[in-house]
Design an enzyme around this catalytic site. Structure first.
Site, short mmCIF file in Angstrom:
data_model
loop_
_atom_site.label_atom_id
_atom_site.label_comp_id
_atom_site.label_asym_id
_atom_site.label_seq_id
_atom_site.Cartn_x
_atom_site.Cartn_y
_atom_site.Cartn_z
N ASN A 9 0.87 -1.18 0.00
CA ASN A 9 0.00 0.00 0.00
C ASN A 9 0.90 1.23 0.00
OD1 ASN A 9 -1.82 2.03 0.48
ND2 ASN A 9 -2.43 1.32 2.53
N LYS A 11 0.13 4.26 -0.42
CA LYS A 11 -0.53 5.45 0.16
C LYS A 11 -0.28 6.67 -0.74
CE LYS A 11 -0.32 3.27 4.62
NZ LYS A 11 -0.25 3.37 6.09
N HIS A 94 -9.70 1.29 4.57
CA HIS A 94 -8.45 1.43 5.31
C HIS A 94 -8.68 2.39 6.48
CE1 HIS A 94 -4.37 2.61 6.32
NE2 HIS A 94 -3.99 1.48 5.75
N GLU A 96 -7.04 4.74 7.65
CA GLU A 96 -6.79 6.16 7.37
C GLU A 96 -8.00 6.79 6.69
OE1 GLU A 96 -3.05 5.61 5.36
OE2 GLU A 96 -2.17 5.00 7.28
N GLU A 166 -6.00 -4.97 10.29
CA GLU A 166 -4.98 -3.94 10.50
C GLU A 166 -5.28 -3.18 11.80
OE1 GLU A 166 -2.75 -2.86 6.75
OE2 GLU A 166 -4.38 -1.44 6.96
N GLY A 172 2.04 2.11 10.86
CA GLY A 172 3.02 3.20 10.78
C GLY A 172 3.69 3.53 12.10
N SER A 212 2.97 -2.32 10.46
CA SER A 212 4.41 -2.39 10.79
C SER A 212 5.03 -3.75 10.46
CB SER A 212 4.63 -2.02 12.27
OG SER A 212 4.25 -0.68 12.50
P1 PGA Z 1 2.57 0.13 7.76
O1 PGA Z 1 1.13 0.41 7.09
O2 PGA Z 1 3.09 -1.16 7.19
O3 PGA Z 1 3.41 1.32 7.36
O4 PGA Z 1 2.34 0.05 9.23
C1 PGA Z 1 0.23 -0.63 6.85
C2 PGA Z 1 -1.03 -0.11 6.19
O5 PGA Z 1 -1.47 1.01 6.52
O6 PGA Z 1 -1.62 -0.77 5.34
#
Ligand code: PGA
Length: 255
Positions: A9, A11, A94, A96, A166, A172, A212
């Site tokens: 992803n 982003k 997601h 976010e 997730e 993140g 992560s």
């Molecule tokens: P990350 O993000 O691996 O940077 O923690 C995962 C995601 O948001 O899909």
């Protein structure tokens, strides 16, 4: 047999030129592996050039969001028919998008129906917040989100989509869920699928973990029997780390 998937992803990162460069670097590092599905989810403006440039490479492409309507006065949105031919998968719900852009269980459900109606495959994201986790509400939160997102779908439709667990506190932050916890919650997703549509659907639907993940922890995560892959944020933006995760996963699966 559920084929493992490493979904990157990206982003809101990378220009078109940078996205093409990253895909080419990954291909140089990984080569023709077929044991693992490599899904790249770039910003939507990169889908078309990436599709053209990677036609002879073993990548699937995914969008990061879409609207549920086919067209209309929705400034800034893109629709499922626009993604046909450019993307295979669409990430939906997601955290976010849920936290920053007002996505709800109801809109995730509408989008899931719309994406499937246009022969694209949703990656439906669910996950609890830190507060929910600390209050011991992980199971109830995940159960409610899975049920709401998949409401009204039949078993065959569910088997074609992917669910990504997730936990919001792991995204993140560098603080991944332990492999055991990730495995348990992905197992819970399967329990919910079984209750909704029976064992055959629960046993064949792919469930990913995200939050992560990196080369250091991917083997332990992929060894969990209920986890079929990862939705990778930060570590998918570096060719070396993403390629390493694909290779480690291929190794775990004997590919
Ligand atoms: P990350 O993000 O691996 O940077 O923690 C995962 C995601 O948001 O899909």
């Amino acid at each position: 047999m559920r084929k493992p998937m490493m979904a990157g992803n990206w982003k809101m990162n990378l220009t078109v030129a940078e996205a093409l460069d990253l895909a080419r670097q990954i291909y140089r590092l990984v080569g023709e592996t077929t044991a693992v599905e490599q899904l790249l989810c770039p910003p939507s403006v990169c889908l078309h050039p990436l599709k053209a440039a990677t036609d002879d490479m073993p990548f699937l492409l995914g969008a990061q969001n879409c609207h549920w309507q086919e067209s209309g006065a929705f400034t800034g949105e893109i629709s499922p028919p626009m993604l046909r031919g450019l993307a295979d998968y669409v990430i939906l719900g997601h955290s976010e998008r849920r936290q920053l852009f007002g996505e709800t269980d109801e809109t995730v459900n509408r989008k899931t129906h719309a994406v499937l109606a246009h022969q694209l495959f949703p990656i439906v994201c669910v996950g609890e917040s830190l507060e929910q986790n600390e209050r011991g509400e992980t199971s109830s939160t995940i159960t409610a989100q899975v049920r709401a997102a998949l409401d009204g779908l039949n078993g065959e439709q569910i088997q074609s989509l992917v669910i990504a667990y997730e936990p919001i506190w792991a995204i993140g932050t560098g603080r991944a869920a332990t492999a055991q916890t990730a495995g348990e919650v992905c197992g819970l997703v399967r329990v919910v699928l079984r209750e909704m549509h029976g064992a055959a659907v629960a046993d064949t639907t792919r469930v990913l973990y995200g939050g992560s993940t990196k080369p250091d922890n991917i083997a332990a995560i992929m060894e969990q029997s209920d986890i079929d892959g990862a939705l990778i944020g930060g570590a998918s933006l570096e060719a070396d780390s993403y390629a390493e995760m694909v290779k480690i996963t291929a190794g775990v699966y004997g590919g």
